[in-house]
Design an enzyme around this catalytic site. Structure first.
Site, PDB file in Angstrom:
ATOM      1  N   ASP A   1      -7.016   0.857  -1.914  1.00  0.00           N
ATOM      2  CA  ASP A   1      -7.107  -0.128  -2.996  1.00  0.00           C
ATOM      3  C   ASP A   1      -7.401  -1.503  -2.418  1.00  0.00           C
ATOM      4  OD1 ASP A   1      -4.722  -1.192  -2.068  1.00  0.00           O
ATOM      5  OD2 ASP A   1      -3.511  -0.481  -3.736  1.00  0.00           O
TER       6      ASP A   1
ATOM      7  N   ASN B   1      -7.975 -11.886  -9.637  1.00  0.00           N
ATOM      8  CA  ASN B   1      -8.080 -11.988 -11.099  1.00  0.00           C
ATOM      9  C   ASN B   1      -7.425 -13.271 -11.612  1.00  0.00           C
ATOM     10  OD1 ASN B   1      -9.546  -9.697 -11.694  1.00  0.00           O
ATOM     11  ND2 ASN B   1      -7.755  -8.375 -11.880  1.00  0.00           N
TER      12      ASN B   1
ATOM     13  N   ASP C   1     -14.010  -7.763 -11.746  1.00  0.00           N
ATOM     14  CA  ASP C   1     -14.949  -6.670 -12.034  1.00  0.00           C
ATOM     15  C   ASP C   1     -16.118  -6.673 -11.063  1.00  0.00           C
ATOM     16  OD1 ASP C   1     -13.384  -5.825 -14.093  1.00  0.00           O
ATOM     17  OD2 ASP C   1     -14.654  -6.647 -15.699  1.00  0.00           O
TER      18      ASP C   1
ATOM     19  N   GLU D   1      -7.333  -0.937  -9.485  1.00  0.00           N
ATOM     20  CA  GLU D   1      -8.060  -1.232  -8.264  1.00  0.00           C
ATOM     21  C   GLU D   1      -7.806  -0.158  -7.202  1.00  0.00           C
ATOM     22  OE1 GLU D   1      -4.109  -3.414  -7.779  1.00  0.00           O
ATOM     23  OE2 GLU D   1      -5.441  -2.842  -9.389  1.00  0.00           O
TER      24      GLU D   1
END
Length: 435
Positions: free
Chosen positions: A312, A320, A329, A355
């Protein structure tokens, strides 16, 4: 002298009676036909079957040949005379079919057969036999009409129609093969059609066809067939066997197929949309777990190697929070692009969380998985993502586990997850194998 003549007459009469008794047992009419040098025709001898076949007494025909000749169909009389003259000229066996207008009002088909011989006066005498072939002709004409109808259907139907023998060799292909597969029909005839299928598909299709044909059952299947231009076309085919009434074995296989390439593409696209994450191109969680279950079953059955990689994005929440979800994204999309360009075609890439990602490496040992994961880690570390004039970077942590004999899917994933947990705990941006 008179006694000899009477005896001869009696003998001739007896021979005539025997001839009549013999001719009554035959299905047609026995006759003699003579063509004189002046072109006139007469019948020296005609059997009694003349009445049942032509509706005229034999004596009438012998007395007046026109009684018979006038009944020949007007469209056939010229051809009749030409065939007689040709036979007389070359002394060849006369064989001819013609129509006869019976006094009862119906038209009958007659087949004549006679052997000629030259007489001393120059005339030609035929010894022959006529039979009624009306039913045969009607059946023949009906068959021709049936063939004409079926040929019209076969030549104009858009579906592909193929007839194969028991060996899979093409014996007939409809003209529509040009539209469907780009071949002229003659190019396929006498060739085994399984040769047009992908090597991976051909044995399976051949087995299914043989099994269904031996049972006398119709088989419906979807197959890929190579187009004349080299690409593959999807066909939906219905294959029906013809079983021999003599031995019960199948002799022919009729396949009727239509092009479903567009439909298959739509179906595959819908399947892709339902199983693939649109942002990263990875399989979604459900599809990935299904692949992992199947891969584990196969590896357990063959005792093959299989490794799982969980990874991840480090500090993804901070990206974010600092730059917004659009930036996050973009990072994930970039990660997906790196994976798709780095992995082998048989490696399975899935997104199992926000993620969080995973890989199934069939046939790969733990050491081989470590090498691949390290290559990916380095690529991720070097990536720079441009977002509204700013350059973002990210790192990724990995956990790796190789399948153990008899290990469950849950157990394998847990060990890989523990490796990922260890990588995070040891500082992130690293590859850690499971204990």
């Amino acid at each position: 002298m008179n006694m000899n003549m009477n005896a001869q007459a009696t003998e001739n009469l007896e021979l005539l009676r025997r001839f009549e008794r013999l001719s009554e047992q035959l299905p047609g009419t026995l006759y003699q036909c003579r063509l004189a040098p002046d072109g006139s025709l007469d019948f020296p001898l005609v059997s009694a079957r003349m009445r049942s076949m032509f509706g005229i007494d034999a004596e009438e025909v012998m007395r007046d040949p026109q009684r018979f000749l006038s009944g020949i169909h007007t469209d056939d009389i010229d051809a009749m005379w030409r065939s007689l003259q040709r036979s007389a000229l070359k002394l060849e066996v006369w064989y001819h079919e013609f129509r006869y207008c019976h006094p009862q009002g119906d038209t009958r088909w007659v087949r004549g057969h006679a052997t000629p011989q030259r007489e001393r006066d120059g005339s030609v005498l035929w010894h022959g036999f006529c039979e009624d072939i009306t039913q045969y002709k009607r059946s023949q004409l009906a068959l021709r009409e049936s063939e004409r109808r079926y040929r019209f259907i076969v030549e104009n139907v858009s579906d592909l129609i193929v007839l194969m023998d028991a060996d899979g060799t093409c014996r007939f292909a409809s003209p529509s093969v040009s539209e469907v597969l780009g071949y002229v029909p003659e190019a396929l005839e006498a060739h085994e059609l399984v040769g047009l299928m992908p090597p991976d598909d051909a044995p399976r299709v051949q087995r299914l066809l043989h099994e269904a044909a031996c049972r006398g059952e119709t088989l419906r299947l979807e197959v890929r067939v190579r187009h004349a231009k080299g690409h593959y076309v999807w066909l939906e085919a219905s294959c029906s066997p013809y079983l021999s009434p003599l031995n019960g074995r199948y002799e022919w296989l009729l396949a009727v197929a239509r092009d479903i390439t567009d439909r298959k593409r739509r179906d595959m696209r819908l399947h892709e949309l339902s199983t693939t994450d649109s942002l990263t191109g990875a399989l979604n969680r459900a599809a990935f777990m299904g692949c992992l279950e199947s891969s584990l079953e196969s590896a357990n059955h063959t005792n093959g190697r299989l490794s799982v990689v969980l990874f991840d994005v480090d500090h993804f929440k901070a990206t974010n929070d600092s730059w917004g979800h659009a930036a996050g994204d973009l990072v994930l999309a970039c990660l997906g692009e790196v994976c798709r360009t780095t992995l082998r075609s048989n490696d399975i890439f899935g997104r199992i969380g926000g993620e969080e990602f995973a890989l199934i490496l069939n046939g790969q040992s733990l050491q081989e998985a470590l090498v691949l994961a390290e290559r990916l880690r380095c690529k991720f570390e070097q990536v720079r993502v441009e977002f509204h004039g700013h350059w973002l970077n990210f790192t990724v942590s990995f956990g790796i586990a190789e399948r153990r004999r008899g290990e469950s899917m849950k157990g394998l994933l847990h060990r890989a997850d523990m490796g990922l947990y260890a990588a995070k705990r040891l500082g992130r941006n690293r590859v850690q194998q499971a204990s």
